[in-house]
Design a protein around this motif. Structure first.
Motif: not given
Ligand code: CA
Ligand code: NDP
Length: 328
Positions: A39-41, A309-312, A28-32, A74-76
């Protein structure tokens, strides 16, 4: 009064496991936190849905819903103050590898660099070795990292390696990602064939390590669609890896339609970027957590009040094939 969490069922593959308990792996990319807020917008996600004080519970809830034996994130950017202590109290041992120049550091009031983190159930596995890698591309050091841990099951004695990585994002960087993937594969090849535990051939066979090396699981946000070269590299590497989520498709050979879905000022982006790779000769996939439908995700896509997160998250149950194979 938040909307309910996404409900997701497992798809059982029908592969009957004769082993005791399969190993549940979560990617899982948890979204930093700093990237999500700074940053992401994500233009269709209300800023209040990104408050760390509440979002952290949604992330932890997602993890604890599935109780993985091995958790690759990821993005921890909240390892030391949140994930390490909370998950340690729940029986996880872990390792964190920050990105050398994390983009989080550009964000006002950041909580430190983001990076990859690997957690495992310490009652079940003993850590034999950990490697923190800084990925190279075309001989140059890059801002991307990986963790590779060698684990031994305390009950069966079986040894395997698990790796977590987050490759370079954005379009235009396809060749760079492919080079990073090549470097990672080469490092994994070395780490799975050199023995960290001086073992004779008989012991090697007993624990499941073969002449082909220690069985391997690689989890990552590859930032690459299956059409990219880095995907083909992993699919065809001498390590004999296959991608667990192909099991969900009707033909058994197709990745899911998306693992990430977001709306930025530049537009909507729906893509398959995240993977769980496993040694085909050593493991079988018993079950895979289904991908939520478009209706479940909702018109504003991710992240949202009901998904942090934006990733599942990807979750699968892997079990060792009946016998350690041995190719002479
Ligand atoms: Ca990201
Ligand atoms: P990447 O290009 O790999 O992306 C970094 C993050 O940005 C990823 O987590 C990625 O998320 C996310 N991202 C992807 N697409 C977008 C988008 N369109 N809009 C906003 N965010 C997006 O970054 P690098 O690791 O290569 O680092 C480059 C960045 O690092 C530079 O932009 C700079 O800001 C920063 N930097 C900081 C330094 C420092 O000392 N602080 C020094 C040098 C660079 P996902 O993977 O989910 O797509």
């Amino acid at each position: 009064n938040r909307p309910p969490r996404l409900h997701r069922d497992f798809m059982m593959t029908g592969a009957c496991s004769l082993q005791s308990a399969p190993i549940r792996v979560m990617q899982w990319n948890i979204l930093a936190q700093a990237l999500g807020e700074g940053k992401d917008g994500f233009v269709r996600c209300p800023m209040e849905a990104l408050n760390w004080s509440e979002r952290k519970y949604l992330i932890l809830e997602e993890i604890l819903t599935y109780k993985p034996d091995v958790l690759c994130l990821q993005e921890v950017d909240h390892y030391f103050d949140t994930f390490q202590p909370v998950l340690a109290s729940l029986g996880y041992q872990s390792s964190f590898c920050p990105k050398p120049c994390s983009p989080c550091l550009d964000v006002h009031n950041n909580n430190g660099p983001d990076g990859c983190a690997l957690f495992f159930n310490r009652r079940r596995f003993q850590l034999l070795h950990t490697a923190h890698l800084r990925l190279s591309a075309m001989m140059l050091k890059t801002n991307q990292v990986a963790i590779v841990a060698t684990l031994r099951c305390r009950f069966t004695g079986r040894v395997f390696c698990v790796a977590v990585t987050h490759l370079k994002a954005r379009s235009g960087w396809e060749a760079f990602r492919s080079a990073q993937g090549a470097h990672l594969l080469q490092q994994l090849c070395e780490l799975t064939t050199q023995s960290h535990t001086e073992m004779d051939d008989e012991n090697r066979t007993r624990v499941g390590e073969t002449k082909d090396g220690i069985p391997l699981v690689v989890c990552g946000d590859f930032n690459a669609e299956p059409s990219e070269e880095v995907y083909r590299r992993f699919m065809t590497s001498p390590l004999g890896l296959d991608s667990a989520y192909k099991c969900l498709s009707e033909d058994g050979n197709t990745e899911p339609p998306y693992t990430s879905w977001k709306i930025r000022p530049s537009g909507e982006s729906r893509s398959t970027l995240d993977y769980i790779w496993y040694s085909e000769r050593a493991f079988q996939v018993d079950a895979v957590l289904k991908i939520p439908s478009e209706e479940q995700i909702g018109p504003d896509r991710l992240p949202s009040y009901h998904y942090p997160s934006d990733h599942l998250s990807l979750v699968c149950d892997l079990s060792f094939s009946q016998k350690p194979h041995r190719f002479m």
